[in-house]
Scaffold this active site. Structure first.
Site, PDB file in Angstrom:
ATOM      1  NE  ARG A  16      -2.113   1.175   3.763  1.00  0.00           N
ATOM      2  CZ  ARG A  16      -1.544   2.230   4.354  1.00  0.00           C
ATOM      3  NH1 ARG A  16      -1.597   3.424   3.803  1.00  0.00           N
ATOM      4  NH2 ARG A  16      -0.932   2.077   5.517  1.00  0.00           N
TER       5      ARG A  16
ATOM      6  CE1 TYR B  34      12.217 -18.766  14.097  1.00  0.00           C
ATOM      7  CE2 TYR B  34      13.783 -20.313  13.136  1.00  0.00           C
ATOM      8  CZ  TYR B  34      13.477 -19.039  13.586  1.00  0.00           C
ATOM      9  OH  TYR B  34      14.429 -18.040  13.524  1.00  0.00           O
TER      10      TYR B  34
HETATM   11  P1  NAD Z   1      13.863 -12.319  19.753  1.00  0.00           P
HETATM   12  O1  NAD Z   1      12.952 -13.378  20.249  1.00  0.00           O
HETATM   13  O2  NAD Z   1      14.756 -11.637  20.734  1.00  0.00           O
HETATM   14  O3  NAD Z   1      13.050 -11.182  18.982  1.00  0.00           O
HETATM   15  C1  NAD Z   1      11.828 -11.386  18.334  1.00  0.00           C
HETATM   16  C2  NAD Z   1      10.925 -10.215  18.686  1.00  0.00           C
HETATM   17  O4  NAD Z   1       9.676 -10.367  17.993  1.00  0.00           O
HETATM   18  C3  NAD Z   1      10.592 -10.130  20.172  1.00  0.00           C
HETATM   19  O5  NAD Z   1      10.775  -8.821  20.632  1.00  0.00           O
HETATM   20  C4  NAD Z   1       9.135 -10.562  20.246  1.00  0.00           C
HETATM   21  O6  NAD Z   1       8.446 -10.022  21.345  1.00  0.00           O
HETATM   22  C5  NAD Z   1       8.624 -10.077  18.905  1.00  0.00           C
HETATM   23  N1  NAD Z   1       7.429 -10.772  18.418  1.00  0.00           N
HETATM   24  C6  NAD Z   1       7.190 -12.107  18.368  1.00  0.00           C
HETATM   25  N2  NAD Z   1       5.986 -12.351  17.833  1.00  0.00           N
HETATM   26  C7  NAD Z   1       5.436 -11.153  17.518  1.00  0.00           C
HETATM   27  C8  NAD Z   1       4.204 -10.748  16.945  1.00  0.00           C
HETATM   28  N3  NAD Z   1       3.284 -11.641  16.577  1.00  0.00           N
HETATM   29  N4  NAD Z   1       3.963  -9.423  16.770  1.00  0.00           N
HETATM   30  C9  NAD Z   1       4.891  -8.491  17.155  1.00  0.00           C
HETATM   31  N5  NAD Z   1       6.073  -8.829  17.708  1.00  0.00           N
HETATM   32  C10 NAD Z   1       6.342 -10.141  17.895  1.00  0.00           C
HETATM   33  O7  NAD Z   1      14.735 -12.981  18.592  1.00  0.00           O
HETATM   34  P2  NAD Z   1      15.928 -12.398  17.707  1.00  0.00           P
HETATM   35  O8  NAD Z   1      17.083 -13.283  17.891  1.00  0.00           O
HETATM   36  O9  NAD Z   1      16.091 -10.951  17.932  1.00  0.00           O
HETATM   37  O10 NAD Z   1      15.359 -12.668  16.244  1.00  0.00           O
HETATM   38  C11 NAD Z   1      14.829 -11.631  15.438  1.00  0.00           C
HETATM   39  C12 NAD Z   1      14.465 -12.199  14.070  1.00  0.00           C
HETATM   40  O11 NAD Z   1      15.626 -12.721  13.439  1.00  0.00           O
HETATM   41  C13 NAD Z   1      13.437 -13.343  14.138  1.00  0.00           C
HETATM   42  O12 NAD Z   1      12.556 -13.205  13.059  1.00  0.00           O
HETATM   43  C14 NAD Z   1      14.291 -14.571  13.961  1.00  0.00           C
HETATM   44  O13 NAD Z   1      13.574 -15.611  13.376  1.00  0.00           O
HETATM   45  C15 NAD Z   1      15.406 -14.060  13.060  1.00  0.00           C
HETATM   46  N6  NAD Z   1      16.624 -14.863  13.219  1.00  0.00           N
HETATM   47  C16 NAD Z   1      17.415 -14.729  14.329  1.00  0.00           C
HETATM   48  C17 NAD Z   1      18.543 -15.519  14.463  1.00  0.00           C
HETATM   49  C18 NAD Z   1      19.465 -15.408  15.635  1.00  0.00           C
HETATM   50  O14 NAD Z   1      20.412 -16.194  15.751  1.00  0.00           O
HETATM   51  N7  NAD Z   1      19.305 -14.478  16.555  1.00  0.00           N
HETATM   52  C19 NAD Z   1      18.865 -16.466  13.467  1.00  0.00           C
HETATM   53  C20 NAD Z   1      18.006 -16.582  12.376  1.00  0.00           C
HETATM   54  C21 NAD Z   1      16.910 -15.763  12.246  1.00  0.00           C
HETATM   55  N1  UDP Z   2      -2.679  -4.720   5.516  1.00  0.00           N
HETATM   56  C1  UDP Z   2      -2.196  -4.053   6.624  1.00  0.00           C
HETATM   57  N2  UDP Z   2      -1.844  -2.753   6.489  1.00  0.00           N
HETATM   58  C2  UDP Z   2      -1.950  -2.071   5.326  1.00  0.00           C
HETATM   59  C3  UDP Z   2      -2.453  -2.761   4.193  1.00  0.00           C
HETATM   60  C4  UDP Z   2      -2.808  -4.086   4.322  1.00  0.00           C
HETATM   61  O1  UDP Z   2      -2.062  -4.612   7.696  1.00  0.00           O
HETATM   62  O2  UDP Z   2      -1.599  -0.888   5.292  1.00  0.00           O
HETATM   63  C5  UDP Z   2      -3.036  -6.126   5.666  1.00  0.00           C
HETATM   64  C6  UDP Z   2      -4.513  -6.392   5.473  1.00  0.00           C
HETATM   65  O3  UDP Z   2      -4.966  -7.038   6.650  1.00  0.00           O
HETATM   66  C7  UDP Z   2      -4.564  -7.344   4.299  1.00  0.00           C
HETATM   67  C8  UDP Z   2      -3.155  -7.881   4.158  1.00  0.00           C
HETATM   68  O4  UDP Z   2      -2.328  -6.844   4.665  1.00  0.00           O
HETATM   69  O5  UDP Z   2      -5.429  -8.420   4.551  1.00  0.00           O
HETATM   70  C9  UDP Z   2      -2.764  -8.186   2.739  1.00  0.00           C
HETATM   71  O6  UDP Z   2      -2.981  -7.042   1.945  1.00  0.00           O
HETATM   72  P1  UDP Z   2      -3.170  -7.141   0.384  1.00  0.00           P
HETATM   73  O7  UDP Z   2      -3.434  -5.760  -0.111  1.00  0.00           O
HETATM   74  O8  UDP Z   2      -2.056  -7.864  -0.226  1.00  0.00           O
HETATM   75  O9  UDP Z   2      -4.428  -8.079   0.191  1.00  0.00           O
HETATM   76  P2  UDP Z   2      -5.963  -7.941   0.547  1.00  0.00           P
HETATM   77  O10 UDP Z   2      -6.196  -9.038   1.558  1.00  0.00           O
HETATM   78  O11 UDP Z   2      -6.210  -6.583   1.113  1.00  0.00           O
HETATM   79  O12 UDP Z   2      -6.616  -8.174  -0.730  1.00  0.00           O
END
Ligand code: NAD
Ligand code: UDP
Ligand code: UDP
Length: 317
Positions: A109, A148
């Site tokens: 968007r 994961y």
């Molecule tokens: P972390 O767990 O410290 O950080 C992840 C953050 O995401 C946390 O602050 C958590 O609260 C937040 N989070 C989780 N689910 C969420 C959600 N649904 N909405 C909003 N926030 C959410 O881990 P990290 O090591 O900092 O990893 C960060 C990213 O990097 C992750 O995506 C991880 O998969 C990727 N990664 C990390 C490593 C590593 O070795 N550290 C390796 C490969 C990939």
């Molecule tokens: N979305 C959002 N923020 C935005 C625009 C979209 O969180 O500013 C989310 C919204 O929930 C939507 C999804 O992103 O379902 C995917 O957006 P897209 O435009 O690709 O598809 P849509 O489902 O709207 O047809």
């Protein structure tokens, strides 16, 4: 040269990597919107940034839509340690898949470039060593790590389909094991576990016989890689391996941490977790070629900083 100030959204910005990235990009003069649901992250990780006029913290779960106006997005939200991502596996998949759809929809968007924090786990327990980006991986789709691994694989698919179908600017980083200050002391990852155990002279828990390998990258190097990937030429999408190719067995890592801390810890061998990859090492030639990146901080130096961080943390507990 002074860069133009951008509005940058960092999801998972209160986590380990995210908090370092917030700090780095704020330091470069950008406006940061840090979005986190504090599942594994904490406000304490960004406490030092809260008073900064260009920093904003929003408690939000990215499995729900988010409407904000930004120029760039780093999508890091997702628990990263096996203990945490396996605690609520359905939520882990939702975060990777629904979260990616929402952030991609947002990026589409507002026409923002979006970077995905993918992982070496997309390679599963690899038969190709070291792992190159061309390798498709060997993942068990129904094992304990699947929420994961498959979640992250599906997120990559979504990123490439939004790129192909909607012309969205994407960057996909495959991050290998990264460590450093602000890792959660109880998140179960090997470096934090071993250091906390060593500093309390508790037994070091080695899962399996310790012959499995990993390659550990210090956080500052990894953050350089993410920022350089985001700044790479418009047509470059990745996937791009980011990690330190210095491979070490888990047994040798335990020895090094015991030596560096002067711990009197014994070794406590425990059963290996199911589907635990036996070897992991990135081939980072593509990163050298495309973004002129290679890690510069060796294990000993990185561990020194990390041990100092945990020493301070444990003292204040
Ligand atoms: P972390 O767990 O410290 O950080 C992840 C953050 O995401 C946390 O602050 C958590 O609260 C937040 N989070 C989780 N689910 C969420 C959600 N649904 N909405 C909003 N926030 C959410 O881990 P990290 O090591 O900092 O990893 C960060 C990213 O990097 C992750 O995506 C991880 O998969 C990727 N990664 C990390 C490593 C590593 O070795 N550290 C390796 C490969 C990939
Ligand atoms: N979305 C959002 N923020 C935005 C625009 C979209 O969180 O500013 C989310 C919204 O929930 C939507 C999804 O992103 O379902 C995917 O957006 P897209 O435009 O690709 O598809 P849509 O489902 O709207 O047809
Ligand atoms: N590991 C270990 N003892 C611990 C924690 C982890 O021996 O206290 C092992 C784990 O089985 C794996 C390696 O260390 O082989 C890396 O584990 P981590 O959870 O840090 O990351 P990942 O498995 O995701 O690479």
């Amino acid at each position: 040269m002074k860069r133009q100030r951008k509005r940058i959204l960092i999801t998972g910005g209160a986590g380990f990597l995210g908090s370092h990235l917030c700090e780095r990009l704020l330091g470069e003069g950008h406006e940061i919107l840090c979005v986190d649901n504090f599942y594994t992250g904490a406000k304490e990780n960004v406490l030092g940034l809260l008073d900064h006029p260009h920093f904003e913290l929003l408690r939000h779960d990215i499995t729900f839509p988010l409407y904000v106006e930004v120029d760039e997005i780093y999508n890091l939200a997702c628990p990263a340690s096996p203990v945490h991502y396996q605690f609520d596996p359905v939520q882990t998949t939702k975060t990777s898949v629904h979260g990616a759809i929402n952030m991609l929809g947002l990026a589409k968007r507002v026409r923002a470039t979006i970077l995905q924090a993918s992982t070496s786990e997309v390679y599963g327990d690899p038969e190709v060593h070291p792992q190159t980006e061309a390798y498709w991986g060997r993942v068990n789709p129904i094992g304990p790590r699947a929420c994961y691994d498959e979640g992250k694989r599906c997120a990559e698919t979504l990123f490439f389909d939004y790129h192909g179908q909607h012309g969205l600017g994407i960057k996909v980083a495959r991050i290998f094991n990264t460590y450093g200050p602000r890792m959660h002391p109880n998140d179960g990852r090997v470096v934090s576990n071993f250091i906390v155990q060593a500093l309390s002279n508790a037994p070091i828990t080695i899962y399996g016989d310790g012959s499995q390998t990993r390659s550990f990258c210090y956080v500052d190097d990894l953050i350089d890689g993410l920022v350089q990937l985001m700044a790479s030429e418009a047509g470059f999408t990745g996937p791009l391996n980011l990690g330190n190719p210095n491979e070490i067995t888990i047994g040798a890592l335990a020895e090094q941490i015991v030596t560096m801390t002067g711990a009197r810890s014994s070794i406590d061998y425990q059963p290996a977790p199911r589907d635990d990859p036996t070897q992991r090492c990135p081939d980072i030639s593509l990163a050298a070629e495309r973004i002129d990146w290679a890690p510069g901080i060796g294990l000993e130096e990185g561990l020194k900083h990390t041990i100092a961080y945990f020493e301070k943390l444990l003292l204040n507990q």
